[in-house]
Design an enzyme around this catalytic site. Structure first.
Site, PDB file in Angstrom:
ATOM      1  N   ASN A  48       0.827  -1.217   0.000  1.00  0.00           N
ATOM      2  CA  ASN A  48       0.000   0.000   0.000  1.00  0.00           C
ATOM      3  C   ASN A  48       0.861   1.267   0.000  1.00  0.00           C
ATOM      4  OD1 ASN A  48      -2.432  -1.546   0.319  1.00  0.00           O
ATOM      5  ND2 ASN A  48      -1.912  -1.762   2.476  1.00  0.00           N
ATOM      6  N   HIS A 134     -13.777  -1.438   6.757  1.00  0.00           N
ATOM      7  CA  HIS A 134     -12.629  -2.133   7.329  1.00  0.00           C
ATOM      8  C   HIS A 134     -12.953  -2.719   8.712  1.00  0.00           C
ATOM      9  CE1 HIS A 134      -8.450  -2.384   8.961  1.00  0.00           C
ATOM     10  NE2 HIS A 134      -8.136  -2.582   7.696  1.00  0.00           N
ATOM     11  N   GLU A 188     -15.767   4.117   4.159  1.00  0.00           N
ATOM     12  CA  GLU A 188     -14.449   4.404   3.603  1.00  0.00           C
ATOM     13  C   GLU A 188     -14.684   5.273   2.371  1.00  0.00           C
ATOM     14  OE1 GLU A 188     -12.010   0.760   3.001  1.00  0.00           O
ATOM     15  OE2 GLU A 188     -12.991   0.062   4.819  1.00  0.00           O
ATOM     16  N   SER A 192     -10.849  -0.693   0.697  1.00  0.00           N
ATOM     17  CA  SER A 192      -9.519  -1.310   0.728  1.00  0.00           C
ATOM     18  C   SER A 192      -9.402  -2.596  -0.083  1.00  0.00           C
ATOM     19  CB  SER A 192      -9.106  -1.577   2.174  1.00  0.00           C
ATOM     20  OG  SER A 192      -9.995  -2.477   2.790  1.00  0.00           O
ATOM     21  N   ASP A 217     -13.283   7.282   6.289  1.00  0.00           N
ATOM     22  CA  ASP A 217     -11.929   6.735   6.415  1.00  0.00           C
ATOM     23  C   ASP A 217     -11.249   6.817   5.043  1.00  0.00           C
ATOM     24  OD1 ASP A 217      -9.638   5.232   6.699  1.00  0.00           O
ATOM     25  OD2 ASP A 217     -10.624   3.470   7.564  1.00  0.00           O
ATOM     26  N   HIS A 220      -7.129   4.684   1.943  1.00  0.00           N
ATOM     27  CA  HIS A 220      -6.588   4.394   0.605  1.00  0.00           C
ATOM     28  C   HIS A 220      -6.790   5.545  -0.373  1.00  0.00           C
ATOM     29  CE1 HIS A 220      -5.501   0.290   1.561  1.00  0.00           C
ATOM     30  NE2 HIS A 220      -6.572   0.311   2.345  1.00  0.00           N
ATOM     31  N   LYS A 251       0.104   4.109   4.597  1.00  0.00           N
ATOM     32  CA  LYS A 251      -0.115   3.729   3.204  1.00  0.00           C
ATOM     33  C   LYS A 251       0.595   4.748   2.307  1.00  0.00           C
ATOM     34  CE  LYS A 251      -3.507   0.702   4.804  1.00  0.00           C
ATOM     35  NZ  LYS A 251      -4.707   0.605   5.611  1.00  0.00           N
TER      36      LYS A 251
HETATM   37  C1  LIG Z   1      -5.163  -0.138   6.748  1.00  0.00           C
HETATM   38  C2  LIG Z   1      -6.506   0.378   7.109  1.00  0.00           C
HETATM   39  C3  LIG Z   1      -6.807   0.770   8.422  1.00  0.00           C
HETATM   40  C4  LIG Z   1      -5.901   0.491   9.572  1.00  0.00           C
HETATM   41  O1  LIG Z   1      -4.778   1.289   9.589  1.00  0.00           O
HETATM   42  P1  LIG Z   1      -3.460   0.770  10.297  1.00  0.00           P
HETATM   43  O2  LIG Z   1      -2.632   1.985  10.437  1.00  0.00           O
HETATM   44  O3  LIG Z   1      -2.865  -0.248   9.399  1.00  0.00           O
HETATM   45  O4  LIG Z   1      -3.873   0.192  11.612  1.00  0.00           O
HETATM   46  C5  LIG Z   1      -8.016   1.375   8.645  1.00  0.00           C
HETATM   47  N1  LIG Z   1      -8.906   1.552   7.649  1.00  0.00           N
HETATM   48  C6  LIG Z   1      -8.673   1.129   6.402  1.00  0.00           C
HETATM   49  C7  LIG Z   1      -9.693   1.321   5.345  1.00  0.00           C
HETATM   50  C8  LIG Z   1      -7.461   0.522   6.094  1.00  0.00           C
HETATM   51  O5  LIG Z   1      -7.235   0.073   4.862  1.00  0.00           O
END
Ligand SMILES: *Cc1c(COP(=O)(O)O)cnc(C)c1O
Length: 410
Positions: A48, A134, A188, A192, A217, A220, A251
């Site tokens: 990522n 997620h 999101e 993801s 969120d 990505h 990411k």
């Molecule tokens: C990776 C991810 C998270 C978690 O983040 P980390 O820093 O890896 O704990 C939360 N939400 C989504 C959509 C993700 O892809």
């Protein structure tokens, strides 16, 4: 063998039998388009680290400097004596980047979701989740003890149905604002495991119509969308209308951690109430400094250049893969969601098939993981290709050819 281990071995055997067993793979190289696993160097399509920042000299230098000045560890939680200058600098940089009043950083994205959602909601409140959010958001919702409702993925009619239901169930029994029940929608922006995008403008309109709050969120999408690369909220022109903007720093930003951007009252409230923030040692100074450098990089002209290169690779890969993914049972997914992302899932369906496809690619020295339950639903197993700027056009052609060859041999 004792009975405890026997029991666990039984459970592990059940996972193997369903093709759901997972194992750690030791990687003996840095994060890049080539990774070393065992004796082999593999072309990596699973990271990522979209903008190639995890291994960039600028981020490494920032981390090293922070270690030299502030040490390897942070010593305590933020509210005790661990609130080091690099954390404050990161938060100023994030707020400035996102154009919000304030920001708060957390040790991980996972901790960001649990801390924030549990701070905002309690057992009399309602949380409404997109079906595909997620796991950290699902866990946060459960932990908050709010009533959980799930709407079909990106389905606005279903969301509105639930919002209407919530309104009926939220008769304010008291005029005391302290006890008024709240409704929070969480989605999101770019998903993801599917790489498709939420209809943020419509969701914002719905949440305003029904008086709910919205948390998005951007794990990505941060660094990848919008004029200033702030995320899909910026691209959709709704940043200011989203109460809680979440993202991760591990990411595209290339470091590690999570963040919330929003108003000053939101951030002050989280400092007082987010348990994953309060009761956890502050992130190491190196992580905060690397994240600050990553966010600044994204805003720079070199950041813009990488962003352009990434989308060229995405376009090349999608064009190459489309004929394959078209026949892979998800023909209409593309039409439903025209937004491009750096995540290109190739739906296989059964878990054994996905594992076999991943193994066949590995035979050709290409690493694309099989994504299975519980990361996605049962029977929805897939290869998840992620592209980064560190891939060359030849790398992408090699992947497309390999996918074509395993597709032809099915
Ligand atoms: C990776 C991810 C998270 C978690 O983040 P980390 O820093 O890896 O704990 C939360 N939400 C989504 C959509 C993700 O892809």
């Amino acid at each position: 063998m004792n009975s405890f281990d026997e029991e666990l071995n039984r459970r592990l055997a059940a996972l193997r039998q369903q093709n759901l067993h997972r194992e750690l793979r030791r990687v003996d190289s840095q994060q890049s388009s080539r990774i070393k696993i065992g004796s082999k160097t593999l072309l990596n399509f699973s990271s990522n680290d979209y903008l190639g920042l995890a291994n960039d000299p600028i981020l490494k230098e920032a981390a090293i400097k922070a270690i030299e000045r502030f040490g390897a560890g942070s010593g305590a939680s933020r509210l005790i004596c661990g609130s080091l200058a690099p954390h404050h600098e990161l938060e100023e940089t994030l707020a400035n980047f996102k154009g919000t009043e304030a920001a708060l950083s957390f040790s991980t994205g996972y901790a960001t979701a649990t801390g924030t959602i549990c701070a905002l909601l309690g057992k009399n409140d309602i949380i409404i989740l997109d079906k595909l959010v997620h796991a950290c958001i699902v866990d946060a919702a459960r932990l908050s003890s709010a009533k959980i409702r799930v709407f079909a993925h990106n389905d606005l009619d279903d969301l509105e149905k639930i919002l209407k239901w919530a309104k009926k169930n939220i008769q304010h029994p008291t005029s005391n604002i302290q006890h008024r029940k709240r409704v929070l929608i969480v989605t999101e922006s770019v998903f993801s495991m599917d790489g498709d995008a939420a209809p943020l403008r419509d969701i914002v309109a719905l949440k305003e119509k029904h008086g709910a709050w919205l948390m998005v969120d951007e794990a990505h999408a941060t660094g990848l969308y919008g004029k200033n690369r702030r995320g899909l909220a910026e691209e959709s022109g709704v940043s200011e209308r989203i109460e809680i903007q979440m993202g991760t720093l591990g990411k595209a930003v290339g470091a590690s951690g999570g963040y919330i951007c929003g108003t000053r009252p939101l951030i002050d409230f989280l400092v007082n109430r987010a348990r994953s923030f309060i009761f956890s040692t502050a992130p190491v100074p190196a992580a905060a400094a690397a994240a600050t450098a990553g966010v600044r990089f994204i805003q720079s002209s070199e950041g813009e250049r990488r962003w352009r290169t990434l989308w060229e690779r995405v376009e090349q890969c999608r064009t190459g893969i489309l004929p394959i993914s078209d026949s892979a049972k998800d023909g209409d997914r593309r039409d439903a969601c025209p937004t491009l992302s750096a995540i290109i899932p190739i739906l296989i369906g059964d878990e054994a098939g996905a594992v076999a496809a991943s193994a066949a690619l590995r035979e050709q020295d290409i690493f694309v993981p099989a994504i299975r339950y519980p990361t996605v639903a049962r029977g929805q197993a897939r290869l998840r290709v992620t592209l980064t700027v560190t891939h060359t056009p030849d790398d992408v052609s090699e992947l497309v050819a390999a996918l074509q060859s395993i597709h032809n041999h099915k």
